[in-house]
Design a protein around this motif. Structure first.
Motif, mmCIF file in Angstrom:
data_model
loop_
_atom_site.group_PDB
_atom_site.id
_atom_site.type_symbol
_atom_site.label_atom_id
_atom_site.label_comp_id
_atom_site.label_asym_id
_atom_site.label_seq_id
_atom_site.Cartn_x
_atom_site.Cartn_y
_atom_site.Cartn_z
ATOM 1 N N ILE A 130 1.280 -1.471 -0.205
ATOM 2 C CA ILE A 130 0.187 0.236 0.285
ATOM 3 C C ILE A 130 1.188 1.175 0.021
ATOM 4 C CG2 ILE A 130 -2.261 1.374 1.127
ATOM 5 C CD1 ILE A 130 -2.264 -0.977 -0.004
ATOM 6 N N GLN A 131 0.587 1.852 -0.894
ATOM 7 C CA GLN A 131 1.159 3.680 -1.078
ATOM 8 C C GLN A 131 0.099 4.276 -0.887
ATOM 9 O OE1 GLN A 131 2.565 4.573 -5.187
ATOM 10 N NE2 GLN A 131 4.320 4.772 -4.696
ATOM 11 N N ASN A 153 -6.590 5.103 7.033
ATOM 12 C CA ASN A 153 -7.037 4.762 5.893
ATOM 13 C C ASN A 153 -6.269 3.296 5.630
ATOM 14 O OD1 ASN A 153 -8.574 7.258 5.701
ATOM 15 N ND2 ASN A 153 -6.822 8.010 6.183
ATOM 16 N N THR A 154 -4.988 3.094 5.779
ATOM 17 C CA THR A 154 -4.193 2.288 5.192
ATOM 18 C C THR A 154 -4.742 1.040 5.315
ATOM 19 O OG1 THR A 154 -2.302 3.338 5.821
ATOM 20 C CG2 THR A 154 -2.126 0.957 5.173
ATOM 21 N N LEU A 206 3.073 -3.847 4.482
ATOM 22 C CA LEU A 206 2.189 -3.088 4.890
ATOM 23 C C LEU A 206 1.898 -1.238 5.034
ATOM 24 C CD1 LEU A 206 2.769 -4.418 8.124
ATOM 25 C CD2 LEU A 206 0.520 -5.145 6.776
ATOM 26 N N TYR A 207 3.042 -1.114 4.210
ATOM 27 C CA TYR A 207 3.079 0.560 3.664
ATOM 28 C C TYR A 207 4.341 0.839 3.573
ATOM 29 C CZ TYR A 207 1.565 5.592 4.556
ATOM 30 O OH TYR A 207 1.427 6.847 4.072
ATOM 31 N N ASN A 208 4.400 1.316 2.183
ATOM 32 C CA ASN A 208 5.637 1.700 1.473
ATOM 33 C C ASN A 208 6.386 3.348 1.925
ATOM 34 O OD1 ASN A 208 7.206 1.813 -0.977
ATOM 35 N ND2 ASN A 208 6.332 3.437 -1.520
ATOM 36 N N GLU A 209 7.461 2.797 2.693
ATOM 37 C CA GLU A 209 8.882 4.116 3.362
ATOM 38 C C GLU A 209 8.219 4.956 4.001
ATOM 39 O OE1 GLU A 209 9.930 6.124 -1.186
ATOM 40 O OE2 GLU A 209 10.799 3.722 -1.520
ATOM 41 N N PRO A 210 7.124 4.259 4.495
ATOM 42 C CA PRO A 210 7.737 5.036 6.050
ATOM 43 C C PRO A 210 8.469 6.019 6.516
ATOM 44 C CG PRO A 210 7.754 2.741 6.849
ATOM 45 C CD PRO A 210 7.875 3.130 5.647
ATOM 46 N N ASN A 211 7.905 7.444 6.957
ATOM 47 C CA ASN A 211 8.846 8.765 6.953
ATOM 48 C C ASN A 211 8.367 9.580 8.235
ATOM 49 O OD1 ASN A 211 10.903 10.223 6.602
ATOM 50 N ND2 ASN A 211 9.312 11.796 5.222
ATOM 51 N N ASP A 212 9.045 8.545 9.060
ATOM 52 C CA ASP A 212 8.221 9.598 10.569
ATOM 53 C C ASP A 212 8.950 10.961 11.135
ATOM 54 O OD1 ASP A 212 6.572 10.046 12.571
ATOM 55 O OD2 ASP A 212 7.885 9.015 13.738
#
Length: 340
Positions: free
Chosen positions: A97-98, A115-116, A137-143
């Motif tokens: 998921i992106q 939303n993911t 699960l989720y593309n390229e998280p960036n916190d």
């Protein structure tokens, strides 16, 4: 494990579902072309090139029925059909998921969110019992607050890793509660550049795979083309955790060292037993220095043009890239000692 045997993935990454149709008009045409050209023939060709897997990204906004602006039911059904087509061709499929700004959102969500999980509620009933589909699960998280493009060598803080773990664990619980038995894939922080320092995630099925995307670009590009960088970003972590490079390419970067560094990178992955989904199968805009070119009649890229020249930054000739080296690895199990 794949079919009961230890598995080091070797596959391709394609982009037909990275953005929903509502965003086509405002973006470069390759996304529309990839979407309109997508078909089962692609997976047969990947298989013929030695691939055992393919990675497909699904735009969060387009696949979320609660998003009234971008949700597209027909587009989502085509994405679901593509996953089935790849499975029918004998490929393992990594579904990711992106959520990125090309879909029209003001900013990418830093971590997987409600939303993911809403999108996973659409996909899990379809694929949750198929162990040949992995849930990235989720593309390229960036916190990284207020910085959509951080220094890719930046080390996340312990607080950022804890927020990452909380969001990933919540998403793992969600798909498990919806009946998923799939391997789940967790991208590291700083747009998947960093895994070192990540806490262990919690999965009752103990089926977590960790993913890195070690692109070269950044203000330390020289360093990022070295084994030291790979060790610091994901290699040390991979000694005690299962790791895959679920997305990689040269990106918008190259210099005189790049061809040899790619040969070293591929040998490094082989020596460490780390799998690779290389990009990009159906996307080669000018300057990206890609895996293939000429979609839909793909030719594998080369580091050298007819004159024996290599590229400079953002000035690659059509077809510049590591494709021929990847083709050699996937088909013959060999990595040429010199660039091709």
């Amino acid at each position: 494990m794949r079919d009961g045997k230890p598995w080091i993935p070797q596959g391709f990454y394609q982009v037909p579902f990275e953005i929903p149709p509502t965003a086509f008009a405002s973006q470069p045409p390759f996304w529309r072309q990839a979407y309109e050209g997508q078909g089962a023939w692609e997976y047969a060709e990947m298989k013929a090139e030695g691939a055992d897997s393919v990675r497909l990204q699904i735009a969060q906004d387009g696949a979320n029925p609660d998003n009234k602006k971008h949700f597209d039911a027909e587009w989502l059904q085509k994405a679901i059909r593509a996953i089935h087509q790849a499975r029918d061709a004998g490929l393992t499929v990594i579904v990711c998921i992106q959520d990125e700004i090309q879909t029209g959102v003001p900013a990418q969500a830093p971590l997987p969110n409600e939303n993911t999980r809403r999108v996973w509620s659409e996909l899990t009933p379809e694929f949750g019992k198929d162990r040949g589909v992995l849930f990235e699960l989720y593309n390229e998280p960036n916190d990284i607050p207020k910085d959509p493009h951080p220094d890719i060598n930046q080390q996340p803080t312990s607080q950022q890793w804890q927020r990452w773990a909380d969001a990933m664990n919540e998403t793992i619980r969600f798909v498990r509660n919806h009946g998923s038995v799939n391997v789940v894939v967790a991208d590291g922080l700083v747009n998947a550049q960093q895994l070192e320092g990540a806490p262990d995630l919690v999965d009752p099925m103990h089926q977590v795979l960790y993913a890195a995307h070690p692109y070269v670009s950044g203000n330390r590009a020289d360093f990022n083309q070295t084994e030291q960088a790979w060790e610091e970003k994901f290699g040390h972590f991979a000694r005690t955790h299962p790791v895959i490079i679920s997305e990689w390419g040269i990106g918008f970067y190259c210099d005189a060292k790049t061809p040899r560094s790619v040969a070293s990178f591929l040998k490094y992955l082989r020596s460490r037993g780390i799998g690779l989904e290389v990009g990009i199968w159906d996307f080669a805009p000018g300057g990206f220095n890609n895996m293939t070119h000429g979609f839909p009649h793909n030719q594998f890229s080369s580091f050298y043009n007819a004159k024996g020249e290599t590229c400079t930054l953002n000035n690659g000739f059509p077809g510049y890239g590591p494709g021929k080296m990847i083709e050699s690895w996937y088909l013959h199990g060999t990595i040429p000692p010199l660039p091709q």
